[in-house]
Design a protein around this motif. Structure first.
Motif, short mmCIF file in Angstrom:
data_model
loop_
_atom_site.label_atom_id
_atom_site.label_comp_id
_atom_site.label_asym_id
_atom_site.label_seq_id
_atom_site.Cartn_x
_atom_site.Cartn_y
_atom_site.Cartn_z
N TYR A 1 -5.91 -2.56 -5.28
CA TYR A 1 -6.94 -1.55 -4.99
C TYR A 1 -7.75 -1.92 -3.75
O TYR A 1 -8.12 -1.04 -2.97
CB TYR A 1 -7.83 -1.33 -6.21
CG TYR A 1 -7.10 -0.61 -7.32
CD1 TYR A 1 -6.53 0.64 -7.09
CD2 TYR A 1 -6.94 -1.17 -8.57
CE1 TYR A 1 -5.83 1.30 -8.09
CE2 TYR A 1 -6.25 -0.52 -9.57
CZ TYR A 1 -5.69 0.73 -9.33
OH TYR A 1 -5.00 1.38 -10.31
N THR B 1 -5.57 -0.95 -0.78
CA THR B 1 -5.51 0.50 -0.56
C THR B 1 -6.84 1.01 -0.01
O THR B 1 -6.87 1.88 0.85
CB THR B 1 -5.12 1.27 -1.84
OG1 THR B 1 -5.99 0.91 -2.90
CG2 THR B 1 -3.69 0.99 -2.25
N LYS B 2 -7.95 0.42 -0.48
CA LYS B 2 -9.27 0.81 0.04
C LYS B 2 -9.37 0.44 1.51
O LYS B 2 -9.85 1.23 2.34
CB LYS B 2 -10.37 0.12 -0.77
CG LYS B 2 -11.76 0.47 -0.30
CD LYS B 2 -12.82 -0.27 -1.08
CE LYS B 2 -14.19 0.08 -0.52
NZ LYS B 2 -15.21 -0.83 -1.00
N ARG C 1 -7.45 2.93 3.47
CA ARG C 1 -8.17 4.22 3.54
C ARG C 1 -9.29 4.15 4.56
O ARG C 1 -9.57 5.13 5.25
CB ARG C 1 -8.77 4.55 2.17
CG ARG C 1 -7.95 5.46 1.32
CD ARG C 1 -8.73 6.06 0.16
NE ARG C 1 -9.68 5.16 -0.49
CZ ARG C 1 -9.41 4.33 -1.49
NH1 ARG C 1 -8.18 4.27 -1.96
NH2 ARG C 1 -10.34 3.56 -2.01
N GLY D 1 -1.17 2.64 -7.93
CA GLY D 1 -1.64 1.28 -7.67
C GLY D 1 -1.32 0.31 -8.79
O GLY D 1 -0.87 -0.80 -8.54
N ALA D 2 -1.56 0.72 -10.04
CA ALA D 2 -1.34 -0.18 -11.16
C ALA D 2 0.13 -0.55 -11.29
O ALA D 2 0.48 -1.72 -11.47
CB ALA D 2 -1.84 0.45 -12.46
N VAL E 1 0.84 -1.20 0.00
CA VAL E 1 0.00 0.00 0.00
C VAL E 1 0.88 1.25 0.00
O VAL E 1 0.60 2.21 -0.73
CB VAL E 1 -0.97 0.00 1.21
CG1 VAL E 1 -1.64 1.35 1.38
CG2 VAL E 1 -2.01 -1.10 1.04
N ALA F 1 2.17 1.67 -3.44
CA ALA F 1 1.09 2.13 -4.32
C ALA F 1 0.85 3.63 -4.15
O ALA F 1 0.59 4.33 -5.13
CB ALA F 1 -0.19 1.36 -4.04
N LYS F 2 0.98 4.13 -2.93
CA LYS F 2 0.81 5.57 -2.69
C LYS F 2 1.90 6.37 -3.40
O LYS F 2 1.67 7.49 -3.83
CB LYS F 2 0.83 5.87 -1.19
CG LYS F 2 -0.42 5.46 -0.47
CD LYS F 2 -0.32 5.78 1.01
CE LYS F 2 -1.53 5.32 1.77
NZ LYS F 2 -1.41 5.58 3.22
N GLU G 1 -4.14 -6.11 -10.02
CA GLU G 1 -4.48 -4.72 -9.69
C GLU G 1 -5.67 -4.67 -8.74
O GLU G 1 -5.68 -3.83 -7.82
CB GLU G 1 -4.81 -3.93 -10.96
CG GLU G 1 -3.58 -3.54 -11.75
CD GLU G 1 -3.93 -2.67 -12.95
OE1 GLU G 1 -4.74 -1.72 -12.79
OE2 GLU G 1 -3.39 -2.94 -14.02
N ASN G 2 -6.65 -5.53 -8.94
CA ASN G 2 -7.83 -5.53 -8.05
C ASN G 2 -7.44 -5.78 -6.61
O ASN G 2 -8.01 -5.18 -5.69
CB ASN G 2 -8.85 -6.59 -8.50
CG ASN G 2 -9.51 -6.23 -9.81
OD1 ASN G 2 -9.50 -5.07 -10.23
ND2 ASN G 2 -10.07 -7.22 -10.47
#
Length: 104
Positions: A31, A34-35, A38, A16-17, A8, A11-12, A27-28
């Motif tokens: 994501y 990261t979700k 968040r 992310g990709a 994560v 990715a920041k 990628e899913n």
């Protein structure tokens, strides 16, 4: 858990990709992680990679993956060589037995 946190953070820094691609994960998945971070369900901590260290880690990962592929190739080559040597050994052992029987 630590792997997800580091992913994560990466990715920041680089997106992310790109992070998913560099880490070899879908990628899913990236994501979703990261979700989750968040939403506060994954504590990503306060320390974060700078773009330079993130790229250094990505480059290191790339180098390590290349080395693994090279080692896998070498292992395959050694297995093939070993099979050849086993077959040659069996052939010569059989040949010696025939030769010894012929002398009797």
């Amino acid at each position: 858990m630590e792997y997800k946190i580091q992913a994560v953070k990466l990715a920041k820094e680089i997106g992310g990709a790109k992070a998913a691609s560099e880490l070899g994960i879908p990628e899913n998945t990236m994501y979703a992680w990261t979700k989750t971070a968040r939403e506060g369900r994954l504590d990503a901590g306060s320390g974060s990679h700078t773009p330079q260290t993130a790229m250094s880690l990505a480059e290191e990962l790339s180098i390590l993956r290349r080395q693994v592929k090279e080692q896998e190739k070498e292992i395959r080559r050694l297995k093939e060589e070993n099979e050849f040597l086993e077959e040659a050994s069996a052939f010569f052992a059989a040949s010696r037995r025939k030769s010894a029987k012929g002398r009797e």
